[in-house]
Design an enzyme around this catalytic site. Structure first.
Site, PDB file in Angstrom:
ATOM      1  CD  GLU A 269      -2.158  -2.364   9.776  1.00  0.00           C
ATOM      2  OE1 GLU A 269      -1.461  -1.452  10.261  1.00  0.00           O
ATOM      3  OE2 GLU A 269      -2.563  -2.353   8.604  1.00  0.00           O
TER       4      GLU A 269
ATOM      5  CG  ASP B 249      -4.777  -0.066   8.269  1.00  0.00           C
ATOM      6  OD1 ASP B 249      -5.712  -0.539   8.931  1.00  0.00           O
ATOM      7  OD2 ASP B 249      -3.992   0.797   8.716  1.00  0.00           O
TER       8      ASP B 249
ATOM      9  CG  ASP C 155      -2.870   1.256   3.312  1.00  0.00           C
ATOM     10  OD1 ASP C 155      -2.372   0.164   3.667  1.00  0.00           O
ATOM     11  OD2 ASP C 155      -2.929   2.231   4.077  1.00  0.00           O
TER      12      ASP C 155
ATOM     13  CD  GLU D 278       3.664   0.688   3.570  1.00  0.00           C
ATOM     14  OE1 GLU D 278       4.227  -0.036   4.414  1.00  0.00           O
ATOM     15  OE2 GLU D 278       4.206   1.035   2.509  1.00  0.00           O
TER      16      GLU D 278
ATOM     17  CE1 TYR E  45      -6.799   2.749   6.908  1.00  0.00           C
ATOM     18  CE2 TYR E  45      -6.534   3.324   4.591  1.00  0.00           C
ATOM     19  CZ  TYR E  45      -6.003   2.879   5.788  1.00  0.00           C
ATOM     20  OH  TYR E  45      -4.660   2.571   5.875  1.00  0.00           O
TER      21      TYR E  45
ATOM     22  NE  ARG F  86      -2.076   6.139   7.329  1.00  0.00           N
ATOM     23  CZ  ARG F  86      -2.267   5.372   8.399  1.00  0.00           C
ATOM     24  NH1 ARG F  86      -3.052   4.316   8.307  1.00  0.00           N
ATOM     25  NH2 ARG F  86      -1.694   5.659   9.542  1.00  0.00           N
TER      26      ARG F  86
ATOM     27  CG  HIS G  78      -9.269   3.607   0.353  1.00  0.00           C
ATOM     28  ND1 HIS G  78      -9.381   2.281   0.023  1.00  0.00           N
ATOM     29  CD2 HIS G  78      -7.979   3.794   0.730  1.00  0.00           C
ATOM     30  CE1 HIS G  78      -8.223   1.679   0.207  1.00  0.00           C
ATOM     31  NE2 HIS G  78      -7.352   2.579   0.624  1.00  0.00           N
TER      32      HIS G  78
END
Length: 581
Positions: A7, A80, A82, A84, A288, A290, A335
Site C-alpha cells: 500500500e 495490509d 486485515d 480492508e 502491525y 491495527r 493479529h
C-alpha cells in the site's frame, strides 16, 4: 520478475531491499476502487449489487499497476493484513483480470522486517473471499445508511448534515453523556475520619460501619453526636493485619489501549496516534498497529526475557513467559499485540515525531514480560466503646500501602486511570497489635458532594466504543476524527462537548432510526460481519436483515423530513392591522 504490491511507497522501498534481485515492489496507495461518489452505487432490488469505480486521482496508479501485473511472472499482493487490505487486493485483481495460468498469491506479514517479509512470500496463501465479503457487506451497509439518511437529516434540520452508521453512534455517546451531566443533581453527604496516635505515631482511620449500615450520612447531625460520644470513649485496635499484594503488568498494546495510553500519557489524539504508529510500522520498528489481540510470538517473548534478565536481573524475570487473554467482547484477535519488532532497538534509537510513541510501545511490551510489583498492605479495624473490650456497634478502618519491590514499574508506569482503580490506600501505618489502646488526636467531619459523570476525553470515548463492541481497531480513530471534523463535537479543556448541530443531528437520528443506531444493534452487526469473515454467514443474508429493519424507518423519516420542508416554505398568514378609530 516477481511482483509484490503493497500500500505505501515507504513500505515498498524497504521491502524491495529485503527481497533483492528478481523482485519488483509497487505501491497501490491504499484503495484503488470504491462505490461512486455522486450516486448510491448499490442496486438494492438486485440483491444489493454494488457498482465500483476507480477512485478519482487513482487512474495513473491503476494503469501502472495493471501493466506491472501483466509483465510479472507471478503476483504477490501484500496489502495490509486485515479486511480492508484483503478488499484492496481483490479490487486490484478484479481490475487486472489476471490470466488463470499466472500465479497470484496473497502474502501476509505483520511486521516489516527481512525475516517476516521473506517468510510471507515463501508461504503465501490464496485470497480469502470471506474477508472480502465481510468488507463489502460493511461498505454497502455504511453507504446505505450514509447516502439515504444524510439528505433526510439535511432536509429535516435545514442545513448540511451527514449521518454514518458508526460515527452517529459515536456522537450519540457524547450527546447522551452531556444530557446526563445537565440532568445531574448533586447530593451532599458527610463522613467521619479520626486522627489517631499509637505510641506517638499518628495515622487516620475512617468510619466504616454504624449498626451494620454504610457510614455515609445525608445529614451532619448524627456525626456531631458521634463526635461528642468519642470525647469520653475508649479506642483500641480490634484486629490488625499485614499482607503482601502483587500488582501485575498489563498486556502489550492493542489499537484501543495504545490510543488511550497515548492520549493520557502523550496528549495525542487517536488519529495522530495512528498516523505515527503507521509510520513506525512502515519503518519496520513495530508490528502491525491495527489489532485487538494481546498474543505475542514466542520468539518475541524470548527476546524480551533475555533483555530483562541481562539488564535487570533474575528478580525481574518471571519463571515462565507471561501470556494474556482478551477481555473485550467481540475481539477478533487476528493479529499479535503491538510490540517492537526488535527489543534491542531501544527508545533512544528512534528520533522524530514517533519517538515518544515508540518509547511507550517498547516500555509497555518489556513491562508485560516482567515480574509483578509488590506492596506491603497493612490494615486495622478500630473499635470504640465506653470501656476497652466493650465496643459500640460501629467500626473504623485504617489502611496503608508501601512499595516492597518495583518489578515491572522499574521500566514503565501506566498512564493515570488505566488498569488500576486508583482507590488503594497509600502511606504506611505504624506497627499495630490486636487490642492495642489508641489515643484520639482529633475527629474530622468531612462534607462531600456526589459528582456528575465527566465528559468523555478522546481516550475515554475510544474505551467506551470498544467496551460496547462498536467498531473495530481500524475504525476507532476515524470515528472520533469524523465527528470532530464535521463540527458535531468540539474539544474543550481536553473533553468532548457536543455542538448544537451535533445534538440536533443525534436527536433526529435516534428518533427516526432508533433501532439501526442503537448500541446493541451496532454491536450485533459487527458480530454478523465477523461471521461473514469466518464463512459462517452469507453477505446477502446480513444485508437483507439490515434492510428489513432500516427501510421502514427510512420511509417514516422521509415523510417527516418532507413535512418539515413544507412547513418551512408554507406562506405565512397575512397579518391585518386593525382599522383606526
Amino acid at each position: 520478475m516477481k511482483l509484490v504490491i503493497v500500500e505505501s511507497p515507504a513500505k515498498s522501498k524497504k521491502i524491495a531491499g529485503f527481497l533483492g534481485q528478481g523482485w519488483r515492489v509497487e505501491a497501490c496507495l491504499g484503495h484503488v476502487r470504491d462505490l461512486p461518489e455522486t450516486e448510491l452505487g448499490v442496486e438494492v432490488a438486485a440483491d444489493f449489487r454494488p457498482t465500483y469505480e476507480v477512485l478519482p486521482g487513482k487512474g495513473n496508479v491503476v494503469k501502472k499497476l495493471l501493466k506491472a501485473i501483466k509483465d510479472a511472472e507471478a503476483v504477490y499482493v501484500a496489502t495490509d493484513p486485515d479486511r480492508e487490505g484483503e478488499a484492496i487486493a481483490w479490487h486490484l485483481l478484479k481490475l487486472a483480470n489476471v490470466p488463470k495460468d499466472k500465479p497470484v498469491y496473497r502474502a501476509l506479514f505483520h511486521a516489516i522486517t527481512q525475516d517476516a517479509v521473506r517468510e510471507a512470500v515463501a508461504h503465501p496463501r490464496v485470497l480469502d473471499v470471506n474477508l472480502v465479503e465481510a468488507q463489502q457487506a460493511r461498505r454497502i451497509v455504511d453507504r446505505l445508511v450514509g447516502y439515504l439518511a444524510s439528505p433526510l437529516a439535511a432536509k429535516a434540520l435545514d442545513g448540511k448534515f451527514s449521518a454514518g452508521r458508526v460515527q452517529s453512534v459515536c456522537l450519540r455517546l457524547v450527546v447522551e453523556r452531556e444530557r446526563e451531566i445537565a440532568g445531574f443533581t448533586p447530593e451532599t453527604f458527610w463522613t467521619l475520619v479520626l486522627k489517631l496516635a499509637a505510641d506517638g505515631t499518628e495515622f487516620t482511620a475512617k468510619l466504616h460501619r454504624v449498626k451494620g449500615a454504610d457510614s455515609a450520612f445525608k445529614t451532619r447531625e448524627p456525626l456531631d453526636k458521634l463526635v461528642t460520644l468519642l470525647q469520653t470513649a475508649q479506642l483500641w485496635v480490634g484486629k490488625a493485619g499485614r499482607s503482601v499484594k502483587a500488582r501485575n503488568p498489563l498486556p502489550p498494546f492493542t489499537t484501543s489501549s495504545l490510543q488511550q495510553a497515548a492520549s493520557k500519557g502523550l496528549g495525542l489524539s487517536p488519529d495522530k496516534t495512528m498516523a505515527l504508529a503507521q509510520t513506525l510500522y512502515e519503518q519496520g520498528w513495530i508490528t502491525y498497529m491495527r489489532t485487538d489481540g494481546v498474543s505475542v510470538a514466542p520468539e518475541a517473548q524470548t527476546a524480551a526475557r533475555d533483555y530483562i534478565a541481562r539488564e535487570h536481573g533474575a528478580d525481574y524475570l518471571p519463571p515462565e513467559p507471561l501470556t494474556y487473554t482478551v477481555k473485550t467482547a467481540n475481539a477478533q484477535e487476528a493479529h499479535e499485540a503491538i510490540r517492537p519488532t526488535d527489543v534491542s532497538r531501544l527508545p533512544n534509537d528512534v528520533e522524530g515525531d514517533g519517538a515518544a510513541l515508540y518509547a511507550l510501545i517498547w516500555k509497555r511490551f518489556i513491562a508485560s514480560q516482567m515480574s509483578p510489583a509488590l506492596y506491603t498492605v497493612t490494615g486495622a479495624v478500630i473499635y470504640v466503646g465506653k470501656a476497652h473490650g466493650q465496643p459500640f456497634p460501629m467500626e473504623f478502618r485504617a489502611q496503608g500501602r508501601s512499595p516492597l519491590f518495583d518489578g515491572f514499574l522499574k521500566v514503565y508506569e501506566e498512564p493515570a486511570d488505566e488498569g488500576e482503580d486508583g482507590n488503594e490506600a497509600t502511606g504506611t501505618l505504624p506497627p499495630l497489635k490486636d487490642n492495642q489502646v489508641l489515643k484520639l488526636v482529633a475527629p474530622v467531619i468531612e462534607e462531600h458532594q456526589t459528582r456528575a459523570p465527566a465528559r468523555y476525553t478522546e481516550a475515554a470515548l475510544v474505551q467506551a466504543l470498544e467496551q460496547r463492541g462498536i467498531g473495530r481497531p481500524s475504525t476507532y480513530a476515524s470515528m472520533v476524527k469524523t465527528v470532530k471534523e464535521k463540527g458535531y463535537v468540539k474539544v474543550s479543556q481536553k473533553r468532548l462537548v457536543p455542538t448544537e448541530n451535533g445534538i440536533a443531528l443525534c436527536d433526529f437520528l435516534t428518533t427516526h432510526f432508533a433501532d439501526v443506531l442503537a448500541y446493541d444493534y451496532t454491536a450485533r452487526l459487527e458480530n454478523q460481519l465477523d461471521r461473514i469473515a469466518a464463512g459462517n454467514t452469507a453477505r446477502l443474508e446480513v444485508l437483507r436483515a439490515f434492510w428489513d429493519g432500516f427501510n421502514p424507518h427510512l420511509s417514516k423519516a422521509t415523510e417527516y423530513a418532507l413535512a418539515q420542508v413544507k412547513a418551512r416554505h408554507a406562506p405565512k398568514p397575512l397579518m391585518l392591522r386593525p382599522a383606526e378609530e
